[in-house]
Design a protein around this motif. Structure first.
Motif, PDB file in Angstrom:
ATOM      1  N   LEU A 281      -3.871  -8.759  59.467  1.00 48.76           N
ATOM      2  CA  LEU A 281      -4.557  -7.489  59.743  1.00 48.76           C
ATOM      3  C   LEU A 281      -5.150  -6.904  58.467  1.00 48.76           C
ATOM      4  O   LEU A 281      -6.251  -6.339  58.477  1.00 48.76           O
ATOM      5  CB  LEU A 281      -3.571  -6.503  60.379  1.00 48.76           C
ATOM      6  N   GLY A 282      -4.422  -7.030  57.360  1.00 45.67           N
ATOM      7  CA  GLY A 282      -4.931  -6.535  56.089  1.00 45.67           C
ATOM      8  C   GLY A 282      -6.197  -7.256  55.664  1.00 45.67           C
ATOM      9  O   GLY A 282      -7.132  -6.641  55.134  1.00 45.67           O
ATOM     10  N   ARG A 283      -6.242  -8.558  55.890  1.00 40.67           N
ATOM     11  CA  ARG A 283      -7.428  -9.340  55.536  1.00 40.67           C
ATOM     12  C   ARG A 283      -8.606  -8.957  56.418  1.00 40.67           C
ATOM     13  O   ARG A 283      -9.752  -8.857  55.945  1.00 40.67           O
ATOM     14  CB  ARG A 283      -7.133 -10.829  55.672  1.00 40.67           C
TER      15      ARG A 283
ATOM     16  N   ARG B 158      -9.572  -5.596  55.253  1.00 39.60           N
ATOM     17  CA  ARG B 158      -9.753  -5.547  53.794  1.00 39.60           C
ATOM     18  C   ARG B 158      -9.053  -4.332  53.193  1.00 39.60           C
ATOM     19  O   ARG B 158      -9.628  -3.562  52.416  1.00 39.60           O
ATOM     20  CB  ARG B 158     -11.254  -5.538  53.441  1.00 39.60           C
ATOM     21  N   VAL B 159      -7.780  -4.179  53.554  1.00 44.04           N
ATOM     22  CA  VAL B 159      -6.958  -3.082  53.023  1.00 44.04           C
ATOM     23  C   VAL B 159      -5.637  -3.652  52.515  1.00 44.04           C
ATOM     24  O   VAL B 159      -5.208  -4.742  52.918  1.00 44.04           O
ATOM     25  CB  VAL B 159      -6.674  -2.004  54.107  1.00 44.04           C
ATOM     26  N   ASP B 160      -5.008  -2.906  51.631  1.00 39.35           N
ATOM     27  CA  ASP B 160      -3.708  -3.293  51.082  1.00 39.35           C
ATOM     28  C   ASP B 160      -2.612  -2.928  52.089  1.00 39.35           C
ATOM     29  O   ASP B 160      -2.513  -1.770  52.505  1.00 39.35           O
ATOM     30  CB  ASP B 160      -3.478  -2.571  49.752  1.00 39.35           C
ATOM     31  N   VAL B 161      -1.800  -3.891  52.484  1.00 39.70           N
ATOM     32  CA  VAL B 161      -0.742  -3.641  53.460  1.00 39.70           C
ATOM     33  C   VAL B 161       0.645  -3.857  52.839  1.00 39.70           C
ATOM     34  O   VAL B 161       1.614  -4.099  53.553  1.00 39.70           O
ATOM     35  CB  VAL B 161      -0.902  -4.538  54.710  1.00 39.70           C
TER      36      VAL B 161
ATOM     37  N   ILE C 192      -0.341   2.811  62.673  1.00 40.02           N
ATOM     38  CA  ILE C 192      -1.052   2.108  63.741  1.00 40.02           C
ATOM     39  C   ILE C 192      -0.991   0.604  63.508  1.00 40.02           C
ATOM     40  O   ILE C 192      -0.798  -0.184  64.453  1.00 40.02           O
ATOM     41  CB  ILE C 192      -2.508   2.604  63.826  1.00 40.02           C
ATOM     42  N   LEU C 193      -1.136   0.181  62.254  1.00 41.47           N
ATOM     43  CA  LEU C 193      -1.028  -1.241  61.929  1.00 41.47           C
ATOM     44  C   LEU C 193       0.352  -1.786  62.282  1.00 41.47           C
ATOM     45  O   LEU C 193       0.477  -2.908  62.797  1.00 41.47           O
ATOM     46  CB  LEU C 193      -1.325  -1.468  60.444  1.00 41.47           C
TER      47      LEU C 193
END
Length: 392
Positions: free
Chosen positions: A261-263, A266-269, A350-351
């Motif tokens: 999901l992070g990829r 494009r966010v830091d998880v 939400i993630l």
């Protein structure tokens, strides 16, 4: 019943000393105080103690002043001073107030245990009787009401951390990476890093790496040794080991989904991955309690074990998160895997919910709505396939 009083304001050393004393006297009542006033209240409330461990520097007094007050009561009690200084003057002062032993910080757990055995008579320690166990559900209830909780940790990992200074840079890095996948370390580490001694509350520490930067490696060692000393933390019963393996695999599966999901976004998880390691705390703590039951001579039925995990996981997990001082924001992120509170707008929560739904193969309106909300066009099947390719 034997009684021990530990007076130590360091939030990583105090719990460690508690577990060391419980190893010495398994059935003792052990109370941990963080200042002189509460220690004297506990002393008076219980009419003394059999063993007292005193930190030299306390927020409201000194360990020697407290030792002098305790000696003045005339009670026969073994008193051990704990200090970060080993200078001759302090040792002489401790002896002047009749300290039975002087332990210097930082210390190794095995050395402290050996020293305590030298100064106390452990031969009268009370052992648990099988007829005191009643039944497993009643035993678990009693432990939840009166004892601190822990989750499984391999004693070999704690031992490796104690000897970390002797490792080369590559071995230390490998060891630190392993620690980020251990709930027994991640939970207390995040709790301490967000507590008042280390954080003024202006910044939320949400990853093990940042937490370690904040508290230091010595604190991590104390956390690990404390966890390893917790009664029942080294799982042996086959059914419990199998459950632990399953819970670990589920946590790792959540982490892989979060990576995917992070990829996509494009966010830091990183903060979400840390939360994923703490999603099964209730079950893990219950496994430790059941191993303790077995160690005391109880018989464990696999079906009863399963029922217990289902029935009491939520409350046990909440109790442990409170015990460790996990910030509310992180608790909400952990809980979002199972249920997303109405009106939630925080992306990380939400993630977490999306990962929980995808992992549980609960494809439906809620999942579709959340995927659309974050602008994720990939299907749940695609997300699962990508996560599976990542492996462990």
């Amino acid at each position: 019943m034997r009684r021990a009083l530990i007076v130590e304001d360091d939030q990583s050393i105090g719990p460690l000393l508690v577990q060391l004393v419980r190893r010495l006297w398994p059935q003792a009542a052990v109370e941990h105080c963080v200042d002189g006033r509460s220690a004297l209240d506990a002393w008076q409330r219980h009419g003394g103690a059999d063993l007292v461990l005193l930190d030299w520097g306390l927020p409201d007094t000194t360990g020697t002043a407290l030792l002098k007050t305790i000696r003045a009561t005339g009670h026969k009690v073994v008193c051990v001073m704990v200090s970060g200084h080993a200078d001759r003057d302090r040792i002489i002062e401790a002896r002047r107030f009749q300290a039975d032993a002087y332990i210097v910080k930082p210390f190794r757990a095995a050395e402290v245990m050996a020293r305590l055995r030298e100064v106390v008579d452990a031969s009268g320690a009370v052992t648990a009787a099988n007829d005191d166990l009643d039944a497993l559900p009643e035993f678990v209830t009693r432990m939840l009401e009166h004892e601190s909780l822990g989750v499984p940790l391999d004693p070999a990992l704690a031992e490796a951390l104690e000897g970390m200074a002797d490792l080369d840079a590559e071995a230390r890095l490998k060891l630190m990476r392993r620690c980020q996948f251990e709930p027994a370390l991640v939970g207390p580490l995040l709790g301490l890093a967000n507590s008042s001694p280390y954080n003024d509350g202006s910044v939320l520490i949400e990853t093990p790496a940042r937490a370690l930067e904040r508290v230091g490696s010595a604190v991590l060692v104390n956390i690990a040794v404390t966890a390893a000393l917790h009664s029942g933390s080294a799982l042996v019963a086959e059914v419990l080991v199998a459950h632990q393996r399953r819970l670990r695999q589920e946590a790792l599966a959540l982490m892989r989904l979060l990576n995917v999901l992070g990829r996509v976004l494009r966010v830091d998880v990183a903060g979400c991955r840390a939360a994923a390691m703490l999603t099964r705390l209730g079950e893990l703590a219950l496994l430790v309690l059941q191993q303790r039951w077995v160690d005391l001579g109880g018989r464990l039925d696999p079906s009863e074990c399963e029922r217990l995990l289902v029935a009491r996981a939520a409350e046990t997990g909440h109790q442990l998160k409170v015990q460790w001082g996990i910030p509310t924001a992180l608790q909400m992120r952990i809980g979002a895997v199972y249920q997303l509170p109405s009106g939630t707008v925080h992306r990380d929560a939400i993630l977490m919910r999306i990962a929980g739904l995808v992992h549980g193969e609960r494809d439906g309106d809620e999942l579709n709505r959340l995927l659309s909300r974050l602008g994720i066009e990939q299907s749940p099947q695609w997300l699962r396939a990508q996560a599976a390719e990542l492996g462990d």
